[in-house]
Design an enzyme around this catalytic site. Sequence first.
Site, PDB file in Angstrom:
ATOM      1  N   ASN A  32       0.721  -1.360   0.041  1.00 14.98           N
ATOM      2  CA  ASN A  32       0.059   0.042   0.035  1.00 14.98           C
ATOM      3  C   ASN A  32       0.847   1.133   0.055  1.00 14.98           C
ATOM      4  OD1 ASN A  32      -2.453   1.366  -0.217  1.00 14.98           O
ATOM      5  ND2 ASN A  32      -2.389   1.467   2.040  1.00 14.98           N
ATOM      6  N   ALA A  35       4.139   8.141  -0.810  1.00 18.61           N
ATOM      7  CA  ALA A  35       5.317   8.800  -1.307  1.00 18.61           C
ATOM      8  C   ALA A  35       6.605   8.722  -0.041  1.00 18.61           C
ATOM      9  CB  ALA A  35       4.904  10.406  -1.406  1.00 18.61           C
ATOM     10  N   HIS A  37       6.943   5.855   1.593  1.00 18.20           N
ATOM     11  CA  HIS A  37       7.775   4.444   1.079  1.00 18.20           C
ATOM     12  C   HIS A  37       8.712   4.928  -0.005  1.00 18.20           C
ATOM     13  CE1 HIS A  37       4.055   2.585   2.836  1.00 18.20           C
ATOM     14  NE2 HIS A  37       5.098   2.143   3.330  1.00 18.20           N
ATOM     15  N   GLN A 150      11.389   7.049   9.559  1.00 16.04           N
ATOM     16  CA  GLN A 150      11.334   7.723  10.989  1.00 16.04           C
ATOM     17  C   GLN A 150      10.152   7.572  11.461  1.00 16.04           C
ATOM     18  OE1 GLN A 150      12.998  11.889  11.370  1.00 16.04           O
ATOM     19  NE2 GLN A 150      11.585  12.188  13.036  1.00 16.04           N
ATOM     20  N   LYS A 151       8.930   7.715  10.973  1.00 17.77           N
ATOM     21  CA  LYS A 151       7.472   7.672  11.559  1.00 17.77           C
ATOM     22  C   LYS A 151       7.269   6.463  12.517  1.00 17.77           C
ATOM     23  CE  LYS A 151       3.707   6.494   9.549  1.00 17.77           C
ATOM     24  NZ  LYS A 151       3.069   5.820  10.414  1.00 17.77           N
ATOM     25  N   SER A 188      -0.018   4.586   5.548  1.00 21.13           N
ATOM     26  CA  SER A 188      -1.027   3.766   4.836  1.00 21.13           C
ATOM     27  C   SER A 188      -2.496   3.887   5.473  1.00 21.13           C
ATOM     28  CB  SER A 188      -0.612   2.314   4.628  1.00 21.13           C
ATOM     29  OG  SER A 188       0.644   2.214   3.916  1.00 21.13           O
ATOM     30  N   ARG A 189      -2.582   4.026   6.631  1.00 21.30           N
ATOM     31  CA  ARG A 189      -3.817   4.080   7.347  1.00 21.30           C
ATOM     32  C   ARG A 189      -4.344   5.535   7.388  1.00 21.30           C
ATOM     33  NH1 ARG A 189      -0.551   0.345  10.791  1.00 21.30           N
ATOM     34  NH2 ARG A 189      -1.655  -1.422  11.284  1.00 21.30           N
TER      35      ARG A 189
END
Length: 283
Positions: A32, A35, A37, A150-151, A188-189
């Site tokens: 999924n 940008a 990724h 980093q997220k 993605s969520r």
Amino acid sequence: MVVLDSVSTLRESIQKWRKAGLTIGFVPTMGNLHAGHLSLVKQARQKSDKVIVSIFVNPLQFGPDEDYDRYPRTFEADKALLQQHNADAVFCPSVDEMYPNGQAQTRVIAPEKMTSILEGAKRPGHFDGVTTVVAKLFNMVQPDIAILGQKDFQQFAVLQQMVEDLALSVELIRAPIVRDETGLALSSRNQYLTEIQRSVAPKLFVALQSIEMAIRSGNKNYSSLCQIATQQVLSDGFDAVDYIQVLNASSLEEPQQGDQALVIVAAAKLGQTRLLDNVLVSL
């Protein structure tokens, strides 16, 4: 770009590249792709000769009441994006290929002091699922470097510890958070959010920025800053705040006098969607 769905075909490709003296960059994902990724793929492309991206929705890291079954699976679109961004291979194994022994397989257990807090407190067993699948992927791919976002800050710290503890010969590189024009961290969520929720979501980042500014101004009453930010986020329209905390960026422990690298981490809910964000602070 080659599409590989078995360990044997993956190893064949890697063997050819290694014989040619090429370096390998690896980006593990659950698909999924967005940008954020793709920024990891771009960085891997800049730093290595060959780039492998894995797409695998890992059942071991989802709890019984989490969104494993509804997690978006968009393989054809992902494949097209990876081709556009010059990935050399996509590794997309089935669950049976990754875990031929099912739930009975060997696990990699992450250090409890790093996994009993934050996400680990809310999602028991989650990080053991992450360390197990990533250790296995590192063993299969044998990359020189792996690029992670980093997220998921706690995840990066846990995996860095795993690499050190198991003496794995891969360099982990943490890539900065990619945000949309409102400041919302890409995830993605995010697609689960309604239009109204999407207008509220960027306010989590605003709250973290206010803590950052206060710290840079010399305020070290981290507990009070986080309490104020929590109340602000709730009044902005979030349904719940799981945590907002200031921690040592390496150990994820409470900051000590003289710490130079801090991280402000947060998780909050809009409806059924949990949003994660963080801000690094170098003093």
